[in-house]
Design a protein around this motif. Sequence first.
Motif, mmCIF file in Angstrom:
data_model
loop_
_atom_site.group_PDB
_atom_site.id
_atom_site.type_symbol
_atom_site.label_atom_id
_atom_site.label_comp_id
_atom_site.label_asym_id
_atom_site.label_seq_id
_atom_site.Cartn_x
_atom_site.Cartn_y
_atom_site.Cartn_z
ATOM 1 N N TYR A 24 37.867 -116.439 60.296
ATOM 2 C CA TYR A 24 37.980 -116.991 58.948
ATOM 3 C C TYR A 24 38.718 -118.324 58.935
ATOM 4 C CZ TYR A 24 35.875 -112.806 57.086
ATOM 5 O OH TYR A 24 34.975 -111.805 56.810
ATOM 6 N N LYS A 80 27.132 -111.705 60.868
ATOM 7 C CA LYS A 80 28.240 -112.557 61.276
ATOM 8 C C LYS A 80 28.432 -112.432 62.787
ATOM 9 C CE LYS A 80 31.097 -112.774 57.095
ATOM 10 N NZ LYS A 80 30.149 -112.206 56.126
ATOM 11 N N PHE A 102 25.732 -120.947 54.691
ATOM 12 C CA PHE A 102 25.693 -119.672 55.386
ATOM 13 C C PHE A 102 24.504 -118.816 54.964
ATOM 14 C CE2 PHE A 102 30.568 -120.198 55.171
ATOM 15 C CZ PHE A 102 30.526 -121.135 56.190
ATOM 16 N N SER A 143 35.653 -125.146 57.448
ATOM 17 C CA SER A 143 34.356 -125.708 57.067
ATOM 18 C C SER A 143 34.286 -125.964 55.567
ATOM 19 C CB SER A 143 33.220 -124.766 57.500
ATOM 20 O OG SER A 143 33.169 -123.599 56.699
ATOM 21 N N PHE A 187 35.284 -113.844 50.336
ATOM 22 C CA PHE A 187 35.909 -113.726 51.654
ATOM 23 C C PHE A 187 37.211 -112.940 51.580
ATOM 24 C CE2 PHE A 187 33.472 -117.774 52.687
ATOM 25 C CZ PHE A 187 32.489 -117.088 53.386
ATOM 26 N N THR A 234 27.756 -123.262 50.297
ATOM 27 C CA THR A 234 27.838 -123.210 51.762
ATOM 28 C C THR A 234 26.433 -123.078 52.341
ATOM 29 O OG1 THR A 234 27.919 -120.798 52.065
ATOM 30 C CG2 THR A 234 29.993 -121.914 51.482
ATOM 31 N N VAL A 236 35.854 -120.592 59.079
ATOM 32 C CA VAL A 236 35.164 -120.580 57.782
ATOM 33 C C VAL A 236 35.913 -121.426 56.760
ATOM 34 C CG1 VAL A 236 34.498 -119.131 55.830
ATOM 35 C CG2 VAL A 236 34.045 -118.360 58.160
ATOM 36 N N LEU A 271 29.408 -118.681 63.938
ATOM 37 C CA LEU A 271 29.745 -117.937 62.725
ATOM 38 C C LEU A 271 28.679 -116.930 62.318
ATOM 39 C CD1 LEU A 271 31.254 -120.790 60.500
ATOM 40 C CD2 LEU A 271 32.486 -119.104 61.873
ATOM 41 N N TRP A 329 30.723 -123.467 63.460
ATOM 42 C CA TRP A 329 31.587 -124.547 62.989
ATOM 43 C C TRP A 329 32.415 -125.008 64.181
ATOM 44 C CZ3 TRP A 329 32.001 -127.998 59.342
ATOM 45 C CH2 TRP A 329 33.200 -128.711 59.200
#
Length: 422
Positions: free
Chosen positions: A311, A291, A137, A317, A337, A135, A314, A415, A410
């Motif tokens: 989520y 976050k 992130f 994505s 997660f 990812t 998330v 996010l 996203w």
Amino acid sequence: MLGSSSYSHHHEHQQNQDQELHLQPDLTSPQPPPAGTELHYHQIPPPPSYLRQLLLACARSISLSDFTTAHRIATVLSSNSSPSGDSSERLIHSFTKALSLRLPQSLSPTSFTDTSSNNNDAILQSSHLTLNQITPFIRFTHLTATQAILEAIDQPHQDHIHILDFDIMHGVQWPPLMQAIADHHPPLTLRITAVGTDLDILRKTGDRLSKFAHSLGLRFRFFPLLLTNSINETVDDVINHLSTFDRLPNETLVVNCVFYLHRMLIDREKMVMLLKKIKSMNPRVVTLAEKEANHNNPLFVSRFEEALSYYSAVFESLEVTLPPNSRERMVVEQVWFGREIVDIVVAEGESRRERHESFVSWERMMKIAGFRNVALSPFAVSQAKLLLRLHYPCDGYNLEVVNDCLFLGWNSRPLFSVSSWH
């Protein structure tokens, strides 16, 4: 989406199906499916939007201590979700699992009662590395924070850099910065004080970074600062640990806070005290990444709704950026997660650690503590855009700068946020 083809195929029978399943369009006062209807859910999967309404109905039932109703709804949800289905099915599975853990053990579906593997430190650490690989992130936050640090220390007479890194994990943020420092003329020296809760991981991280520094010819030292891995770790404890922080008079201090401070948000006034303590250490720059969510609401249903929205984006994505049946995606969703979702949904009071709040909240606390926001450079924003374009080429991810803070989102949902402070 979950059951979309089956739902479309049976669209002409929807009215009869609704009567057979006793669907309730208004779930503000949830009505459980009557006994014997579960078989129909297996035959004709309901649409994802309805399953999400069932999730909310289950949460409301739990908030009212109506565990019998919640159990019936959870049973329906568990039979219509899977950790290996599409993004909606996987999301429903994760949140149903979390809700089931709030039920009395005699009512919790047996498939959700064992969560010990998700709390295994080795498995968690492995899933974190996988998250970094698949990812944007973590890469986004590390890249943007590192660039802000490089620009802050690129000043005359700042030859000795000392980074205080809260929760360094595996140290994957620092090799690019070390390379940049090693290429600097004249060469700089770098010291990292790494905060963590596992001494073995801290030592291994220090060894890896030290070997990398040696390969670069970089003068480098690494010091672990061990905190207790306990929900009882308080802001006062962290402040006391910082009192032992060793800083030389000629060092330029950098403080890096990536996905850490939200765990301390049990008491907002105490958080401001911690930020003031950091401010008193006179850092050249403080980088903050969190976050962009509000998972610190004391009201369970409100917190649940926010987590479901967050989520959902998330998981969507991950659906777009990874191939079907991706084992790596399942590990990240169910372990990393999944652990966060369980903490947000199940834990109450001081036992809850995932207390994410929005940038607006962090901005307010940082300013109260005496910090001012430092604008991220156009180059830092361009780097983040390049990261997405080269490694995650899809239309869903987007970047936006608001109040000198860079957000990764996203579609329409922010996010993550990264900001720089002095």
